[in-house]
Design a protein around this motif. Sequence first.
Motif, PDB file in Angstrom:
ATOM      1  N   VAL A 197       0.930  -1.208   0.069  1.00  0.00           N
ATOM      2  CA  VAL A 197      -0.008  -0.058   0.113  1.00  0.00           C
ATOM      3  C   VAL A 197       0.753   1.270   0.109  1.00  0.00           C
ATOM      4  O   VAL A 197       0.673   1.969  -1.018  1.00  0.00           O
ATOM      5  CB  VAL A 197      -1.101   0.030   1.614  1.00  0.00           C
ATOM      6  CG1 VAL A 197      -1.628   1.279   1.378  1.00  0.00           C
ATOM      7  CG2 VAL A 197      -1.899  -1.165   1.116  1.00  0.00           C
ATOM      8  N   ARG A 198       1.794   1.201   0.957  1.00  0.00           N
ATOM      9  CA  ARG A 198       2.642   2.408   1.013  1.00  0.00           C
ATOM     10  C   ARG A 198       3.527   2.609  -0.344  1.00  0.00           C
ATOM     11  O   ARG A 198       3.857   3.972  -0.463  1.00  0.00           O
ATOM     12  CB  ARG A 198       3.771   2.219   2.269  1.00  0.00           C
ATOM     13  CG  ARG A 198       4.118   3.433   2.959  1.00  0.00           C
ATOM     14  CD  ARG A 198       5.329   3.144   3.663  1.00  0.00           C
ATOM     15  NE  ARG A 198       4.818   2.662   5.079  1.00  0.00           N
ATOM     16  CZ  ARG A 198       5.705   2.050   6.032  1.00  0.00           C
ATOM     17  NH1 ARG A 198       7.148   2.141   5.616  1.00  0.00           N
ATOM     18  NH2 ARG A 198       5.390   1.582   7.113  1.00  0.00           N
ATOM     19  N   LYS A 199       3.999   1.699  -0.888  1.00  0.00           N
ATOM     20  CA  LYS A 199       4.658   1.953  -2.065  1.00  0.00           C
ATOM     21  C   LYS A 199       3.769   2.024  -3.321  1.00  0.00           C
ATOM     22  O   LYS A 199       4.309   2.251  -4.269  1.00  0.00           O
ATOM     23  CB  LYS A 199       5.654   0.836  -2.222  1.00  0.00           C
ATOM     24  CG  LYS A 199       6.683   0.853  -0.942  1.00  0.00           C
ATOM     25  CD  LYS A 199       8.007   1.213  -1.412  1.00  0.00           C
ATOM     26  CE  LYS A 199       9.134   0.954  -0.130  1.00  0.00           C
ATOM     27  NZ  LYS A 199      10.169   1.342  -0.193  1.00  0.00           N
ATOM     28  N   GLY A 200       2.600   1.838  -3.196  1.00  0.00           N
ATOM     29  CA  GLY A 200       1.604   1.932  -4.542  1.00  0.00           C
ATOM     30  C   GLY A 200       1.758   0.733  -5.379  1.00  0.00           C
ATOM     31  O   GLY A 200       1.272   0.899  -6.298  1.00  0.00           O
ATOM     32  N   ASN A 201       2.105  -0.407  -4.661  1.00  0.00           N
ATOM     33  CA  ASN A 201       1.966  -1.778  -5.744  1.00  0.00           C
ATOM     34  C   ASN A 201       0.561  -1.974  -5.659  1.00  0.00           C
ATOM     35  O   ASN A 201      -0.026  -2.304  -4.634  1.00  0.00           O
ATOM     36  CB  ASN A 201       2.777  -2.646  -4.973  1.00  0.00           C
ATOM     37  CG  ASN A 201       4.268  -2.702  -5.545  1.00  0.00           C
ATOM     38  OD1 ASN A 201       4.745  -1.824  -6.150  1.00  0.00           O
ATOM     39  ND2 ASN A 201       4.924  -3.822  -5.188  1.00  0.00           N
ATOM     40  N   HIS A 202       0.075  -2.434  -6.949  1.00  0.00           N
ATOM     41  CA  HIS A 202      -1.292  -2.797  -7.076  1.00  0.00           C
ATOM     42  C   HIS A 202      -1.544  -4.212  -6.433  1.00  0.00           C
ATOM     43  O   HIS A 202      -0.683  -5.026  -6.412  1.00  0.00           O
ATOM     44  CB  HIS A 202      -1.726  -2.782  -8.461  1.00  0.00           C
ATOM     45  CG  HIS A 202      -3.025  -2.950  -8.557  1.00  0.00           C
ATOM     46  ND1 HIS A 202      -3.685  -4.462  -8.994  1.00  0.00           N
ATOM     47  CD2 HIS A 202      -4.311  -2.024  -8.831  1.00  0.00           C
ATOM     48  CE1 HIS A 202      -4.956  -3.935  -9.135  1.00  0.00           C
ATOM     49  NE2 HIS A 202      -5.312  -2.676  -8.955  1.00  0.00           N
ATOM     50  N   TYR A 203      -2.858  -4.602  -5.956  1.00  0.00           N
ATOM     51  CA  TYR A 203      -2.977  -5.920  -5.618  1.00  0.00           C
ATOM     52  C   TYR A 203      -2.559  -7.133  -6.454  1.00  0.00           C
ATOM     53  O   TYR A 203      -2.157  -8.117  -5.840  1.00  0.00           O
ATOM     54  CB  TYR A 203      -4.646  -6.052  -4.980  1.00  0.00           C
ATOM     55  CG  TYR A 203      -4.834  -7.473  -4.410  1.00  0.00           C
ATOM     56  CD1 TYR A 203      -4.697  -7.449  -3.176  1.00  0.00           C
ATOM     57  CD2 TYR A 203      -5.391  -8.226  -5.090  1.00  0.00           C
ATOM     58  CE1 TYR A 203      -4.912  -8.666  -2.489  1.00  0.00           C
ATOM     59  CE2 TYR A 203      -5.606  -9.613  -4.341  1.00  0.00           C
ATOM     60  CZ  TYR A 203      -5.431  -9.834  -2.986  1.00  0.00           C
ATOM     61  OH  TYR A 203      -5.710 -11.050  -2.445  1.00  0.00           O
ATOM     62  N   THR A 204      -2.647  -6.740  -7.715  1.00  0.00           N
ATOM     63  CA  THR A 204      -2.310  -7.722  -8.558  1.00  0.00           C
ATOM     64  C   THR A 204      -0.971  -7.734  -9.006  1.00  0.00           C
ATOM     65  O   THR A 204      -0.361  -8.470  -9.764  1.00  0.00           O
ATOM     66  CB  THR A 204      -3.063  -7.588 -10.075  1.00  0.00           C
ATOM     67  OG1 THR A 204      -2.849  -6.272 -10.366  1.00  0.00           O
ATOM     68  CG2 THR A 204      -4.671  -7.551  -9.751  1.00  0.00           C
ATOM     69  N   ASN A 205       0.134  -6.963  -8.404  1.00  0.00           N
ATOM     70  CA  ASN A 205       1.293  -6.881  -8.281  1.00  0.00           C
ATOM     71  C   ASN A 205       2.055  -6.629  -7.319  1.00  0.00           C
ATOM     72  O   ASN A 205       2.924  -5.832  -7.130  1.00  0.00           O
ATOM     73  CB  ASN A 205       1.499  -5.600  -9.563  1.00  0.00           C
ATOM     74  CG  ASN A 205       2.849  -5.489  -9.784  1.00  0.00           C
ATOM     75  OD1 ASN A 205       3.556  -6.441 -10.067  1.00  0.00           O
ATOM     76  ND2 ASN A 205       3.402  -4.156 -10.301  1.00  0.00           N
ATOM     77  N   GLN A 206       1.793  -7.605  -6.445  1.00  0.00           N
ATOM     78  CA  GLN A 206       2.306  -7.534  -5.150  1.00  0.00           C
ATOM     79  C   GLN A 206       4.140  -8.059  -5.257  1.00  0.00           C
ATOM     80  O   GLN A 206       4.352  -8.708  -5.846  1.00  0.00           O
ATOM     81  CB  GLN A 206       1.778  -8.516  -4.172  1.00  0.00           C
ATOM     82  CG  GLN A 206       0.400  -8.159  -3.949  1.00  0.00           C
ATOM     83  CD  GLN A 206      -0.332  -8.950  -2.818  1.00  0.00           C
ATOM     84  OE1 GLN A 206       0.318  -9.328  -1.955  1.00  0.00           O
ATOM     85  NE2 GLN A 206      -1.535  -8.975  -2.927  1.00  0.00           N
ATOM     86  N   ASN A 207       4.998  -7.354  -4.224  1.00  0.00           N
ATOM     87  CA  ASN A 207       6.133  -7.751  -3.936  1.00  0.00           C
ATOM     88  C   ASN A 207       5.988  -8.795  -2.683  1.00  0.00           C
ATOM     89  O   ASN A 207       5.412  -8.148  -1.753  1.00  0.00           O
ATOM     90  CB  ASN A 207       6.912  -6.602  -3.820  1.00  0.00           C
ATOM     91  CG  ASN A 207       8.393  -6.892  -3.235  1.00  0.00           C
ATOM     92  OD1 ASN A 207       8.388  -7.901  -2.283  1.00  0.00           O
ATOM     93  ND2 ASN A 207       9.294  -6.209  -3.368  1.00  0.00           N
ATOM     94  N   TYR A 208       6.237  -9.912  -2.796  1.00  0.00           N
ATOM     95  CA  TYR A 208       5.698 -10.868  -1.742  1.00  0.00           C
ATOM     96  C   TYR A 208       6.522 -10.949  -0.508  1.00  0.00           C
ATOM     97  O   TYR A 208       6.164 -11.370   0.660  1.00  0.00           O
ATOM     98  CB  TYR A 208       5.648 -12.520  -2.185  1.00  0.00           C
ATOM     99  CG  TYR A 208       4.818 -12.612  -3.367  1.00  0.00           C
ATOM    100  CD1 TYR A 208       3.214 -12.517  -2.873  1.00  0.00           C
ATOM    101  CD2 TYR A 208       4.788 -12.846  -4.622  1.00  0.00           C
ATOM    102  CE1 TYR A 208       2.206 -12.568  -3.919  1.00  0.00           C
ATOM    103  CE2 TYR A 208       3.703 -13.063  -5.511  1.00  0.00           C
ATOM    104  CZ  TYR A 208       2.493 -12.817  -5.296  1.00  0.00           C
ATOM    105  OH  TYR A 208       1.364 -12.930  -6.083  1.00  0.00           O
ATOM    106  N   ASP A 209       7.612 -10.026  -0.570  1.00  0.00           N
ATOM    107  CA  ASP A 209       8.490  -9.873   0.501  1.00  0.00           C
ATOM    108  C   ASP A 209       7.694  -8.872   1.409  1.00  0.00           C
ATOM    109  O   ASP A 209       7.769  -8.906   2.624  1.00  0.00           O
ATOM    110  CB  ASP A 209      10.042  -9.354   0.259  1.00  0.00           C
ATOM    111  CG  ASP A 209      10.889 -10.576  -0.182  1.00  0.00           C
ATOM    112  OD1 ASP A 209      10.470 -11.692  -0.063  1.00  0.00           O
ATOM    113  OD2 ASP A 209      11.677 -10.340  -1.109  1.00  0.00           O
TER     114      ASP A 209
END
Length: 271
Positions: free
Chosen positions: A101-113
């Motif tokens: 959320v903080r870095k603006g990554n969309h739900y369909t494009n998560q950084n899993y770390d």
Amino acid sequence: MSHNLLKGKRGIIFGALDENSIAWKTAERVHEEGGTFVLTNAPVAMRMGQIKELAEKTGSQIIPADATSIEDLENLVEQAMTILGGKIDFVLHSIGMSINVRKGNHYTNQNYDWTQKGTDVSANSFHKVMQTLYKKDAMNEWGSIVALTYMAAQRVFPDYNDMADNKAFLESIARSFGYFFGRDKKVRVNTISQSPTPTTAGSGVKGFDGFISYAEKMSPLGNATALDCANYTITLFSDLSRKVTLQNLFHDGGFSNMGVSDAVMEAFTKE
Ligand code: NAI
């Protein structure tokens, strides 16, 4: 307005960052109701936040703890019992954070770390807090543990992102651990599902302004404020709600049971 509902009770309050925080308002209200507590937050938040001001105002001590660290939590619980002079009666878990959320990554494009870190902070931390209290036998009988959640755990709010999954996990932990805490220690565990509230964590969600105005228009009583939430939490910490446990309690001005309201219909009716 004080009713001395928490006179003689001791607690731990997680998550007061600034005066907008739900935990901040809760600490002020607990103090007014005669409860004593220690304040805690992540060491990094302590540098940014104004928690010292709250501690002075409420005559409480601050113990830094990263809620994902068992070592920190063990130290916190031990110190809290020493400072307060006995076992704990109430605990507020008011912690949430998503790096996606903080870095603006969309739900369909998560950084899993980042997803994993967010889950650890926002949900697993609740298990860790309870396990630490449970193992140390740190809670008094008829004590009360509350965590804060949001309705995106049940329904789709697209911009709530991976926090929706974290909240579903958090609510499940409340039920699962609540069973053992109830059976073995007579301690109740509940989550409060709060209206959108303008705080640091809340405002970080994309489209928050639209979110909060929509909820306001949908709810017959309007959105519940942070102070309203604090007041509700007081009732759950008090002896007046001793048999309420394993519940996810909606505190949202009626939003969760609405289909549509006149105010929202109006916005879609062109005449
Ligand atoms: P806030 O930003 O004031 O509080 C979040 C707190 O989490 C901060 O004090 C932060 O330092 C703490 N935190 C983050 N990482 C931590 C860690 N590793 N260890 C210990 N503490 C850590 O925002 P708010 O809104 O008062 O959030 C409190 C709770 O209410 C959260 O669980 C949030 O998800 C929940 N909630 C908020 C809503 C809103 O619209 N603001 C709506 C429904 C629930």
